[in-house]
Design a protein around this motif. Structure first.
Motif: not given
Length: 538
Positions: A1-18, A67-77
């Protein structure tokens, strides 16, 4: 399974989404992590965690490390969620994450355990994985290696990691001391990781590789020193990670963290094979030996043959990890149908001679490197197959209405790829402005745009009433466009042209960005990227 299709783009979400939408994406990852509670095998658990970590691999975050912006934020979540699935995910990240992620995940996991959250049953066994043997299945051309590394958990659950390393295209990078815009192939012959997968059928896989290495004259199967394997895999991963949109298999992101972790536990101390260094004198000697060989005897136009072989050697040194003597069907096709048409301005006689010179080079270099007869024949077949389309693939700029003399002035280095950006920087040379006549006492047709002094006169001609400060600014951006340094400068100019920006306004916006960020390459790239999204004036 392609992980990019399982989840929407977290990189874009972290930049633009609330924040709520970012949390929703992370909740989806934690929902995926519930699968970790149903597995017993540490291998299955690691592959699930690797898939989750691969959700953002390959994405870019302006001004930060994904890896810092998304990966480390996921760890905190996950730490705040404090569920068994969150602890299972944190446990896996502690083994498979980057060093920063691993340290944070371990601390968070210990905190959840102290709070009484249940650990998964496979948690203790993950840390017992150890390497057993390493092998390589490679073609005789040197195009691709399939690295096979065998591991086990405390002697059980043997599995093989197979990593495909491709050397058919070298990434070029600037080196210290290079002039602006210069780029050269990265020295270690590591290649790029193109694909990876895991097999639990270890003996069956190794038997297949041994049989192919024994029965196929174009394949070899050998044992590798685990230390050298570590050096090769880490170098190839580094090269792959450093390329925007690398040409990897669609599912590679799912395995990226797993490959990184498995390479990390191989023993240190290995070395990469270092390609020979071909300076100017050594290249000239190599060309002379080829032209004096029996294989080159039938080349009728010796002058064109000499210039063509110089290009063959240049391509091998600069774009094939310093290996001009290496020949293969893929390499020859890329040289004839991609690199030459895109990069080099050939005369008509050189266009005619290029395929024939390349075929003679294949015979000569194949003999010198010990390439099997089957490999030489297959490579020659590829050359002759490509010859039929070479004339169509190669485009002389003069067919687009550009005078060949003017093209020669814009491309004194023969770098055909530079023609559009240099024509943009100095448009009067392309025929849209006057390219001849006089500017005061100066004959414009005699000016050399590659010479900084002559280029200043050309800019004075284009800006007749401008002061020195204005001309200095245009001179700086013109020099950078001429050299293609950085590449994003011309990419941004093209994007703005497509959006309808006037040329002179584009130059002034590029000047502003260079003035503000020229000393910081990352900030310069980010500023140029941001400029591409601005609406045109008016």
């Amino acid at each position: 399974m392609n992980p990019r299709s399982r989840h929407s783009s977290p990189g874009e979400a972290a930049q633009h989404d609330p924040p709520g939408e970012v949390a929703e994406i992370f909740d989806g990852m934690l929902h995926h992590a519930r699968e970790l509670l149903a597995v017993r095998s540490p291998l299955d658990a690691e592959l699930i965690v690797s898939e989750i970590l691969g959700s953002w691999w390959g994405h870019r975050v302006p001004g930060g490390d994904v890896e810092e912006v998304i990966g480390e934020a996921l760890i905190g979540h996950a730490e705040r969620a404090a569920t068994p699935a969150a602890l299972a995910l944190l446990t896996g990240v502690a083994y498979l994450g980057t060093p920063r992620q691993a340290a944070r995940a371990e601390r968070a996991a210990l905190g959840l355990m102290r709070r009484g959250v249940a650990r998964p049953g496979w948690a203790d066994r993950v840390g017992t994985v150890a390497p057993e043997q390493c092998f390589v299945s490679r073609d005789v051309y040197g195009d691709q290696d399939s690295i096979v590394c065998v591991y086990a958990y405390g002697g059980s659950e043997r599995h093989a990691l197979v990593v495909l390393v491709d050397r058919t295209k070298a990434e070029t990078v600037p080196e210290p001391g290079d002039p602006p815009g210069a780029r050269r192939a990265r020295p270690p012959a590591s290649g790029m990781v193109r694909d990876a997968w895991v097999s639990s059928q270890v003996d069956k896989l190794l038997d297949h590789c041994r049989t192919e290495g024994r029965d196929n004259p174009l394949m070899r199967f050998e044992r590798l020193d685990p230390r050298d394997t570590k050096a090769l895999l880490q170098s190839a991963l580094e090269l792959t990670n450093g390329v925007d949109d690398p040409p990897v298999n669609d599912n590679f992101g799912s395995y990226h963290a797993f490959v990184r972790a498995r390479a990390g536990i191989l023993p240190p101390g290995g070395r990469l094979p270092q390609p020979p260094v071909y300076g100017r004198d050594r290249r000239a000697t190599l060309a002379a030996r080829f032209l004096a060989s029996d294989e080159a005897e039938d080349l009728s136009d010796r002058s064109a043959a000499s210039r063509c072989v110089d290009r063959i050697i240049e391509y091998g040194c600069a774009h094939d990890f310093g290996r001009p003597l290496r020949v293969s069907p893929v390499k020859c096709e890329m040289f004839l149908l991609d690199w030459l048409p895109r990069k080099v301005l050939l005369s008509p006689s050189e266009q005619e001679a290029a395929p024939h010179v390349l075929a003679s080079w294949v015979r000569w270099a194949g003999r010198r490197t010990g390439l099997p007869d089957e490999g030489v024949r297959a490579t020659l077949d590829a050359v002759w197959d490509a010859t039929a389309t070479f004339a169509d693939a190669y485009r002389d700029p003069s067919v687009f209405g550009l005078d060949r003399e003017i093209v020669g002035r814009l491309l004194p280095d023969g770098d055909l790829e530079a023609l559009p950006r240099r024509a943009f920087a100095l448009p009067f040379l392309t025929g849209t402005h006057r390219s001849s006549g006089r500017h005061g006492a100066i004959d414009l047709s005699a000016l050399d745009p590659s010479d900084p002094d002559d280029r200043r006169v050309i800019l004075e001609f284009e800006h007749p009433s401008a002061g020195d400060e204005h001309l200095d600014a245009h001179e700086r951006v013109t020099a950078r466009l001429w050299e293609g340094d950085p590449p994003e400068l011309w990419e941004t100019a093209q994007a703005l042209l497509d959006d309808g920006w006037p040329r002179h306004e584009i130059l002034h916006r590029l000047i502003d960005v260079l003035d503000d960020h020229d000393g910081d390459p990352r900030a310069l790239r980010d500023a140029l990227s941001g400029l591409r999204h601005e609406p045109p004036p008016g």
